[in-house]
Design an enzyme around this catalytic site. Structure first.
Site, PDB file in Angstrom:
ATOM      1  N   TYR A 221     -54.354   3.010  67.865  1.00 22.47           N
ATOM      2  CA  TYR A 221     -53.760   2.711  66.544  1.00 22.47           C
ATOM      3  C   TYR A 221     -54.486   3.465  65.426  1.00 22.47           C
ATOM      4  CZ  TYR A 221     -52.195  -0.474  62.728  1.00 22.47           C
ATOM      5  OH  TYR A 221     -51.681  -1.025  61.580  1.00 22.47           O
TER       6      TYR A 221
ATOM      7  N   ASN B   1     -42.620   2.599  57.929  1.00 19.13           N
ATOM      8  CA  ASN B   1     -43.373   1.353  57.945  1.00 19.13           C
ATOM      9  C   ASN B   1     -43.524   0.750  59.345  1.00 19.13           C
ATOM     10  OD1 ASN B   1     -44.223  -1.431  56.734  1.00 19.13           O
ATOM     11  ND2 ASN B   1     -42.357  -1.871  57.901  1.00 19.13           N
TER      12      ASN B   1
ATOM     13  N   SER C 201     -53.009   2.403  57.322  1.00 23.76           N
ATOM     14  CA  SER C 201     -53.872   1.273  57.702  1.00 23.76           C
ATOM     15  C   SER C 201     -55.331   1.653  57.485  1.00 23.76           C
ATOM     16  CB  SER C 201     -53.649   0.936  59.173  1.00 23.76           C
ATOM     17  OG  SER C 201     -54.640   0.057  59.621  1.00 23.76           O
TER      18      SER C 201
ATOM     19  N   ILE D  23     -52.685  -8.560  55.321  1.00 26.15           N
ATOM     20  CA  ILE D  23     -51.470  -9.067  54.676  1.00 26.15           C
ATOM     21  C   ILE D  23     -50.873 -10.163  55.556  1.00 26.15           C
ATOM     22  CG2 ILE D  23     -49.181  -8.439  53.780  1.00 26.15           C
ATOM     23  CD1 ILE D  23     -51.525  -6.977  52.325  1.00 26.15           C
TER      24      ILE D  23
HETATM   25  P1  NDP Z   1     -44.635  -6.804  61.685  1.00 27.91           P
HETATM   26  O1  NDP Z   1     -45.162  -6.826  63.098  1.00 27.91           O
HETATM   27  O2  NDP Z   1     -44.534  -8.087  60.941  1.00 27.91           O
HETATM   28  O3  NDP Z   1     -43.158  -6.118  61.687  1.00 27.91           O
HETATM   29  C1  NDP Z   1     -42.989  -4.912  62.356  1.00 27.91           C
HETATM   30  C2  NDP Z   1     -41.603  -4.370  62.063  1.00 27.91           C
HETATM   31  O4  NDP Z   1     -41.507  -3.098  62.691  1.00 27.91           O
HETATM   32  C3  NDP Z   1     -40.484  -5.221  62.624  1.00 27.91           C
HETATM   33  O5  NDP Z   1     -39.367  -5.117  61.767  1.00 27.91           O
HETATM   34  C4  NDP Z   1     -40.196  -4.548  63.964  1.00 27.91           C
HETATM   35  O6  NDP Z   1     -38.882  -4.774  64.454  1.00 27.91           O
HETATM   36  C5  NDP Z   1     -40.392  -3.102  63.576  1.00 27.91           C
HETATM   37  N1  NDP Z   1     -40.684  -2.248  64.713  1.00 27.91           N
HETATM   38  C6  NDP Z   1     -41.738  -2.290  65.568  1.00 27.91           C
HETATM   39  N2  NDP Z   1     -41.617  -1.337  66.489  1.00 27.91           N
HETATM   40  C7  NDP Z   1     -40.482  -0.661  66.213  1.00 27.91           C
HETATM   41  C8  NDP Z   1     -39.796   0.409  66.828  1.00 27.91           C
HETATM   42  N3  NDP Z   1     -40.256   1.015  67.919  1.00 27.91           N
HETATM   43  N4  NDP Z   1     -38.624   0.835  66.275  1.00 27.91           N
HETATM   44  C9  NDP Z   1     -38.123   0.244  65.173  1.00 27.91           C
HETATM   45  N5  NDP Z   1     -38.723  -0.795  64.550  1.00 27.91           N
HETATM   46  C10 NDP Z   1     -39.886  -1.237  65.080  1.00 27.91           C
HETATM   47  O7  NDP Z   1     -45.517  -5.723  60.936  1.00 27.91           O
HETATM   48  P2  NDP Z   1     -46.248  -5.838  59.493  1.00 27.91           P
HETATM   49  O8  NDP Z   1     -45.259  -6.176  58.459  1.00 27.91           O
HETATM   50  O9  NDP Z   1     -47.466  -6.663  59.655  1.00 27.91           O
HETATM   51  O10 NDP Z   1     -46.736  -4.323  59.299  1.00 27.91           O
HETATM   52  C11 NDP Z   1     -45.944  -3.382  58.600  1.00 27.91           C
HETATM   53  C12 NDP Z   1     -46.745  -2.109  58.439  1.00 27.91           C
HETATM   54  O11 NDP Z   1     -47.949  -2.399  57.741  1.00 27.91           O
HETATM   55  C13 NDP Z   1     -47.166  -1.468  59.762  1.00 27.91           C
HETATM   56  O12 NDP Z   1     -47.132  -0.071  59.619  1.00 27.91           O
HETATM   57  C14 NDP Z   1     -48.597  -1.926  59.939  1.00 27.91           C
HETATM   58  O13 NDP Z   1     -49.346  -1.023  60.732  1.00 27.91           O
HETATM   59  C15 NDP Z   1     -49.061  -1.920  58.477  1.00 27.91           C
HETATM   60  N6  NDP Z   1     -50.220  -2.782  58.266  1.00 27.91           N
HETATM   61  C16 NDP Z   1     -50.096  -4.156  58.303  1.00 27.91           C
HETATM   62  C17 NDP Z   1     -51.197  -4.954  58.056  1.00 27.91           C
HETATM   63  C18 NDP Z   1     -51.112  -6.456  58.035  1.00 27.91           C
HETATM   64  O14 NDP Z   1     -52.138  -7.103  57.748  1.00 27.91           O
HETATM   65  N7  NDP Z   1     -49.968  -7.061  58.290  1.00 27.91           N
HETATM   66  C19 NDP Z   1     -52.519  -4.353  57.815  1.00 27.91           C
HETATM   67  C20 NDP Z   1     -52.517  -2.915  57.801  1.00 27.91           C
HETATM   68  C21 NDP Z   1     -51.392  -2.169  58.017  1.00 27.91           C
HETATM   69  P3  NDP Z   1     -38.629  -5.866  65.642  1.00 27.91           P
HETATM   70  O15 NDP Z   1     -39.014  -7.202  65.076  1.00 27.91           O
HETATM   71  O16 NDP Z   1     -37.167  -5.754  65.958  1.00 27.91           O
HETATM   72  O17 NDP Z   1     -39.534  -5.460  66.771  1.00 27.91           O
END
Ligand code: NDP
Length: 242
Positions: A150, A85, A137, A183
């Site tokens: 991306y 994720n 995505s 989302i």
């Molecule tokens: P957020 O930005 O809210 O959260 C991202 C999470 O990923 C955090 O827990 C962050 O940890 C962690 N993270 C980021 N980089 C790393 C890394 N290098 N190693 C370990 N952990 C990492 O993301 P969303 O909840 O919005 O998105 C979740 C998924 O859903 C993603 O794959 C995104 O592409 C996909 N998505 C989201 C959409 C949306 O509208 N929100 C739309 C389409 C797809 P930390 O805080 O410590 O950096």
């Protein structure tokens, strides 16, 4: 026996919702996050107060050594599920996009899935069962301007899931992709109100989704109910990608 599920990016947004839901359903959840210790602690506290079992691992999934160390840590644990994720966005016009923006996004989204799956697949093969879910995505399905990095990484992740599904199906391991639309997470909340309203007008269901609405589909794909679904791509997007 308690099943272990690993969730990357489980400290915020959609990942946090997945962790809380799965822990509430009785899985032992190990979630990975990059740097926000406070957010990870908040998830642990929420899970504990609901009587669930979760462990937070500070592990940068874009870093090969970090992922290797995590895989070693769980080497003796029967892993049932893996949820890819974690993601970052680093948008920009193609020619202006710094090579680092390409590298970081590819490593975090696509290469991380390769490395972590490689490190955790053996217990699933031995057990003859397992579930892998990738969070994709629409950008990876349709391609979005300003997101060539991306879109490429997510498109690669979708293809990774489909190809792997064909390869490991005979071991009763399923691999599927869940594709969220808009989302409400930190990312979207930070958008200017006018831009958000504009995006909402394009969504057939007329609103942004909640993280839990994505988490429920991930939970379904991990469950016994989804035993005959593999290689599938399921949109959870209010119809915007239809
Ligand atoms: P957020 O930005 O809210 O959260 C991202 C999470 O990923 C955090 O827990 C962050 O940890 C962690 N993270 C980021 N980089 C790393 C890394 N290098 N190693 C370990 N952990 C990492 O993301 P969303 O909840 O919005 O998105 C979740 C998924 O859903 C993603 O794959 C995104 O592409 C996909 N998505 C989201 C959409 C949306 O509208 N929100 C739309 C389409 C797809 P930390 O805080 O410590 O950096």
């Amino acid at each position: 026996m308690t099943e272990t599920v690993i969730v990357t990016g489980g400290s915020r947004g959609i990942g946090r919702s997945i962790v809380e839901l799965l822990a509430g359903e009785g899985y032992r959840v190990r979630f990975l996050y990059r740097s926000n210790d406070g957010a990870a602690r908040a998830v642990l506290a929420a899970v504990a107060s609901a009587g669930g079992e979760a462990y937070a691992h500070r592990c940068d999934v874009a870093d090969a050594a970090n992922v290797e160390a995590f895989c070693e840590l769980v080497a003796d644990e029967p892993i049932y599920g893996l949820v890819h994720n974690a993601a970052v966005i680093w948008d920009g016009h193609f020619l202006l996009m710094a090579p680092e923006a390409w590298e970081v996004v590819m490593q975090t989204v696509m290469t991380a899935a390769y490395r972590l799956t490689r490190g955790c697949l053996r217990p699933m093969l031995r057990a003859g069962r397992g579930r892998i879910v990738a969070v994709g995505s629409l950008s990876g399905m349709l391609g979005h301007a300003g997101q060539v990095n991306y879109s490429t990484a997510k498109g690669g992740l979708h293809a990774f899931a489909k190809a792997l599904a064909r390869e490991v199906g005979r071991y009763r391991i399923t691999v599927n992709t869940v594709v969220p639309g808009w989302i409400m997470t930190d990312l979207v909340a930070a958008m200017p109100e006018a831009k958000r309203r504009e995006a909402e007008r394009e969504i057939p269901l007329g609103r942004m989704g909640a993280p839990l609405e994505v988490a429920r589909v991930v939970s379904f794909l991990l469950s016994e109910q989804a035993s005959y679904i593999t290689g599938a791509t399921i949109r959870v997007d209010g119809g915007v990608g239809a």
